[in-house]
Each structure stands twice: as structure tokens, then as C-alpha cells.
Design a protein around this motif. Sequence first.
Motif, PDB file in Angstrom:
ATOM      1  N   LYS A   1       0.828  -1.194   0.000  1.00 29.67           N
ATOM      2  CA  LYS A   1       0.000   0.000   0.000  1.00 29.67           C
ATOM      3  C   LYS A   1       0.870   1.254   0.000  1.00 29.67           C
ATOM      4  CE  LYS A   1      -3.705  -2.570   0.637  1.00 29.67           C
ATOM      5  NZ  LYS A   1      -3.011  -3.846   0.604  1.00 29.67           N
ATOM      6  N   LYS A   2       0.269   2.365  -0.462  1.00 30.88           N
ATOM      7  CA  LYS A   2       1.070   3.587  -0.624  1.00 30.88           C
ATOM      8  C   LYS A   2       1.623   4.082   0.711  1.00 30.88           C
ATOM      9  CE  LYS A   2       0.950   8.181  -2.507  1.00 30.88           C
ATOM     10  NZ  LYS A   2       0.150   9.388  -2.640  1.00 30.88           N
ATOM     11  N   ARG A   3       0.818   3.956   1.774  1.00 29.98           N
ATOM     12  CA  ARG A   3       1.258   4.478   3.067  1.00 29.98           C
ATOM     13  C   ARG A   3       2.150   3.506   3.817  1.00 29.98           C
ATOM     14  NH1 ARG A   3      -3.625   7.570   6.207  1.00 29.98           N
ATOM     15  NH2 ARG A   3      -3.880   9.212   4.676  1.00 29.98           N
ATOM     16  N   PHE A   4       2.426   2.356   3.244  1.00 32.00           N
ATOM     17  CA  PHE A   4       3.176   1.331   3.966  1.00 32.00           C
ATOM     18  C   PHE A   4       4.473   1.908   4.535  1.00 32.00           C
ATOM     19  CE2 PHE A   4       6.488  -1.930   3.985  1.00 32.00           C
ATOM     20  CZ  PHE A   4       5.903  -2.833   4.838  1.00 32.00           C
ATOM     21  N   MET A   5       4.744   1.608   5.801  1.00 36.02           N
ATOM     22  CA  MET A   5       5.956   2.096   6.434  1.00 36.02           C
ATOM     23  C   MET A   5       7.017   1.009   6.417  1.00 36.02           C
ATOM     24  SD  MET A   5       4.826   4.451   9.615  1.00 36.02           S
ATOM     25  CE  MET A   5       4.093   3.180  10.615  1.00 36.02           C
TER      26      MET A   5
ATOM     27  N   GLU B   1      -2.719  10.904  10.837  1.00 32.82           N
ATOM     28  CA  GLU B   1      -3.136  11.644   9.643  1.00 32.82           C
ATOM     29  C   GLU B   1      -4.528  11.169   9.253  1.00 32.82           C
ATOM     30  OE1 GLU B   1      -0.484  10.636   6.378  1.00 32.82           O
ATOM     31  OE2 GLU B   1      -0.103   8.725   7.351  1.00 32.82           O
ATOM     32  N   ASP B   2      -5.162  11.944   8.379  1.00 33.06           N
ATOM     33  CA  ASP B   2      -6.518  11.587   7.972  1.00 33.06           C
ATOM     34  C   ASP B   2      -6.493  10.312   7.132  1.00 33.06           C
ATOM     35  OD1 ASP B   2      -9.198  11.699   7.676  1.00 33.06           O
ATOM     36  OD2 ASP B   2      -9.253  13.787   7.046  1.00 33.06           O
ATOM     37  N   THR B   3      -7.662   9.696   7.010  1.00 30.46           N
ATOM     38  CA  THR B   3      -7.742   8.453   6.239  1.00 30.46           C
ATOM     39  C   THR B   3      -7.505   8.743   4.757  1.00 30.46           C
ATOM     40  OG1 THR B   3     -10.099   8.840   6.115  1.00 30.46           O
ATOM     41  CG2 THR B   3      -9.336   7.319   7.790  1.00 30.46           C
ATOM     42  N   PRO B   4      -6.946   7.793   4.008  1.00 34.33           N
ATOM     43  CA  PRO B   4      -6.721   8.015   2.577  1.00 34.33           C
ATOM     44  C   PRO B   4      -8.058   8.081   1.834  1.00 34.33           C
ATOM     45  CG  PRO B   4      -6.194   5.759   3.157  1.00 34.33           C
ATOM     46  CD  PRO B   4      -6.455   6.472   4.433  1.00 34.33           C
TER      47      PRO B   4
ATOM     48  N   GLN C   1      -3.478   0.276   4.796  1.00 35.11           N
ATOM     49  CA  GLN C   1      -3.805   1.434   3.970  1.00 35.11           C
ATOM     50  C   GLN C   1      -3.889   2.711   4.790  1.00 35.11           C
ATOM     51  OE1 GLN C   1      -7.458   0.671   1.894  1.00 35.11           O
ATOM     52  NE2 GLN C   1      -6.580  -1.181   1.014  1.00 35.11           N
ATOM     53  N   VAL C   2      -4.409   2.588   6.018  1.00 32.99           N
ATOM     54  CA  VAL C   2      -4.660   3.787   6.815  1.00 32.99           C
ATOM     55  C   VAL C   2      -3.438   4.157   7.636  1.00 32.99           C
ATOM     56  CG1 VAL C   2      -6.159   4.819   8.521  1.00 32.99           C
ATOM     57  CG2 VAL C   2      -7.069   3.131   6.970  1.00 32.99           C
ATOM     58  N   THR C   3      -2.884   3.178   8.354  1.00 36.28           N
ATOM     59  CA  THR C   3      -1.838   3.501   9.321  1.00 36.28           C
ATOM     60  C   THR C   3      -0.439   3.262   8.780  1.00 36.28           C
ATOM     61  OG1 THR C   3      -1.728   1.287  10.248  1.00 36.28           O
ATOM     62  CG2 THR C   3      -3.405   2.719  11.122  1.00 36.28           C
ATOM     63  N   GLY C   4      -0.297   2.471   7.748  1.00 38.67           N
ATOM     64  CA  GLY C   4       1.032   2.217   7.203  1.00 38.67           C
ATOM     65  C   GLY C   4       1.668   0.961   7.756  1.00 38.67           C
TER      66      GLY C   4
END
Lengths: 195, 374
Positions: free
Chosen positions: A34-38, B170-173, B152-155
Motif C-alpha cells: 500500500k502507498k502508506r506502507f511504512m 493523519e486523515d484516512t486516505p 492502507q490507513v496507518t502504514g
Amino acid sequence: MLGSIKGLKVTLSTMMRKPVTAQYPIANKRLDIKKRFMGFPALLWDDSNSEPYCTGCMVCVRECPTQCMTATMADNKKFSEGKSTRKKIIDSFGINLSRCIVCGICVDVCNFDAIEMSHEHELSKFQRNANRANLKSLLAMGKTFQSKIKWEPIQIKNIGNPDLRERLQAAAKAQSEKINANEGKMDGKPEGSSL
Amino acid sequence: MKISENINESGSTVDMLINMGPQHPSTHGVFRLVLQLDGELIVDAEPHIGYLHRGSEKLCETESYSQVVTLFDRLDYVANLNSELAYCMAVEKLLELQIPDRAWYIRTILCELNRISSHMLFYGVYGLDVGAMTPVLYGFRERERIQSLFEQVTGARMMHNYIRIGGVKEDTPPEFNENLHAVVLELEKAIEECDELLTQNEAFLARTKNISCLTIEDAIDFGVTGPILRSTGLVEDVRISEPYGIYDRFDFGIPIGSTGDCWDRYYIRMQEMRESLSIIKQAIKQMEPGEVQAKMRRIVRPPKGECFVRTESPRGDLGVFLVSDGSQNPYRVKVRAPSFANLQAIKHMLEGVYVADAVVILGSLDIVLGEVDR
């Protein structure tokens, strides 16, 4: 008996479904990231000045919960030549990736858009010390990440396109003047900076 | 403990000592249970904890307020967001912060999803504990759906560090709402499927019905909370009795049991998943765009004082006692972990049952050793 038969019905209907799992080591059969993946933190490269964004201010080093980072700062030669706006520049940077807990605090505290959680996440290496990333490997990780998600700087002062930057800076200035004027009327004091 | 010299009244047989754990597949972590057996019957049981002790509470004292959230992720590592929420609420109470509505809705949705994923894990491993291999595959499949939504939301899939002091990170995607809808629909179907698969299965009923019945009085005496307390027939849920956040805006039921046996404990969790889904659906309808972080100073430094907050984690009543001396680090963080309190009843529950039921009873408590040992 009835309960077991009902259960068997569920397993039979599941047998007909497509599998939900993916093969891990095979590249094109993995689940997508996912794009936000850390993943592990990586340093970003400023293309317009051809230097890293990082100035070595050490704020991420201090805020890291596991103390997995080290950094040193140097005078920026390009600044004295007038080619850059950064007085100081990162000299060396080290992250012990086996110690990093991938919490993202370093990204939150960074004031220069210099560090970002990349999508790099694989830790298996053949040497014991191979998970100690230095400045060169961190910048390489950052470059892959930047090109992969088409990264754009968040702060206006870091935007590469000069026209766009000046336009946004003017807009932000007008905005802040408006807020200040309003607050003067209401006699309110700004409560520090928001996160 | 005088286990070793115990001799039966007949004088001929000596009780057998069995170490269950610390590396036992059904202890759900590193946990040792010393069982004293008279034939097939358990005479005495002694739990030994501490194999996963990391000194989290002491470590909290050396970290700054915002860094402590990462430690709370690792307490209850099956329901991370619920532990994060408890700590953040404690700091916010000291700071007297007003949290924006949208932040609360995001928190509630994610925490309820986390409750479902935690109960799904329970459903799977409880099936394993009683000898059924299939449920664990179903449980993990649904858990994966929720975890990829979290990603997706928190990473991150597990160690989120997403709920922050004063709101969320941060806000949700943009694609979140659509995906959440899809996950909720799939979960609705999946819960019914899981229910059909195991709940009324005759073998499962025979293993769990009327095993280790707990009375209300005993449950209260042992300080048991959460699904295990509710299985005895007592209506006690922090979300109802002391509503925190925005739980007073939702209409949801508290499932209770009647006999307090293993099956009741299992079935309450199945029903709780449905209630959580109903909370999520109501929250989606009520949620509006807005800020997700309260206005606050970047360096968190609460005034001198102390506070205690209670939240309802999937395992029960999770409390955080926080003492501040006005510096950048907490002076003391005490966690009232529901797993630890629930585990205290194990000795009482195991006395006089067959050794084969020990695994079933331990599994029905749904302990997480990260929280027990801290």
C-alpha cells in the motif's frame, strides 16, 4: 449431527473459491504494497539542487525511541558558491535497520522533508552487519522510493518548480496574515504550533 | 507450593507433576502452567509468568510522552490500537485536550475493527485448542482483510503508532471509505460463515459446554473482566457503564451468557463481533470531514498530576494510571492489563477438571502474554 453437516457445507463452498493467499518470494505473485506502507526510513534527494534534503540537524536522532540513528553535519560548499540555500548539509548518516522499529516518529519530527518511510522492508542478509545502512544506501533507498510513488515535497519552500513555489508561498503568506488579523480582533493568542 | 511431596490419601500413589509450557503450542505465548495430576484429574495448577517481561512500564519512564505510544503497541500485540487508545486518552485527560470529532470517529472505527480481528484470532486458535484445524484458516483470512485495511490507513499491519496524543497521525486516505464498506460487507458474511462452521458442531459442544462454569460472585472476586465476566450473566462493559469517547452516540447491545462455561465465553465473542460491526456502520454514517488533530504544543508536557482511565479492550477492562511530574517523561505508567487479571482465575477454574480440558479452559481466557508480562 446437524451442526457438523452445516459445517461441512461451509468447507465445501470454500473449496470452490479462489485462493486468497499469495506466493511470497515470487516477485509478481506477491500482494501489492500500500502507498502508506511504512518500511525502513530513507533519506530523500533534492533534484533541483542535486543534494540531500537532510541538513543533519539531529532531531530524528534525538526523538528515535530505539536510538538506532547517528548523524553528523558539515558546512555546505554549495552554499558558499551560491548554488544552494542550505548552510549545512548532512555529512554521514547511519541507521541500524535491525534495531529500527518502523514507528515513523523520525518522519513526523523532521523539519526539512528529508526523511520518509520507504517501502523497503526485507531484512534477510548474508552478513551480520549488512543491515547497518549508511548515507549512500539510505539515499539509494530514498531515490527508489521517490521515483516509485512520484514523491513531492510537503513543505512549500522545498518545491522544485520556482514559479509554483513563489505562487504557493504568496498564498500561504496571505492566509497567515488573514488569520493574524482575525486573531487580533478576537484578542486570541496562537497556542503554539500544531502537529 | 508444596506440590512435590504431595501423596494421596490412600498413601500408595504420588501425584504427577506436568509442566505445560513455556514452549507449548496452546499456551498462546511463553507461559508455563505447572499441573498436579491425580490420574486424569487436575488437583492443583500454578501459573508461572514473566517469560515475556520487557519492563515496559519502567521503559515508559525513560521515553518522552509521544514515544511511549510505540511501547503500548507492543503490550497487547493482537489489539494494538486498543492499547494505544488507552494511553493516549490518559495523556489527553491530564492535558485536558478537546479531541476533534473526526479523530474520535476514526479511532472508534479502527478500534472496533481491531476488536473483530482480535476475536477472529481467538476464534481460530480456540478451534485449534479443541482440536479443529479448519477454523484457524477462516479466522486468519478475515484477520488479513482487516490488517490490509489497517495497512492502507496507518502504514503498518500490526505496530501502527497511529493513534497519537490529541488525535490520530493523519486523515484516512481517499479510498478508505470504499474499502471499509467492502470489508464490512465481507466480514458480515464471514462471521455468519464462521458461526455455522463451529458454534453448533457436536464435537465442539461436547468439549466446551459446562466446562469450568464460573459464578458471578467468583468472577467479581477474581477481578475478571471482559467477555469472561459477561459470560457469567453480568452486564458490565466500560463502553456502556462509563462511556468514553463517542460511544454514547451509538446504539449497540452487550451480549451476555448464562452459565459462564467455555462455550458461553466463545459465543459472546462471536456476538460481540456483530455488535462491533453495527458500531462501525453507525460510525460511517455519522462521520463528517474535519480536523484529526487537536491544537496543541509540539512538545507534550502535561501539568503535575495523576489520572486513571478505563477502556474496553477486546480482552476486558484495560486501565492506564499515569503520574506526571511536569517533565517531558511520564513519572509512572501503570497498566491494569485485563489478561493479567483474567489469568488469576485459572487456578480456580482448573481444580477438579480433566487434564484434556486444561487447554480448552486456558484458550477460552484468550490471554495475550505481551500484556500479562508487560
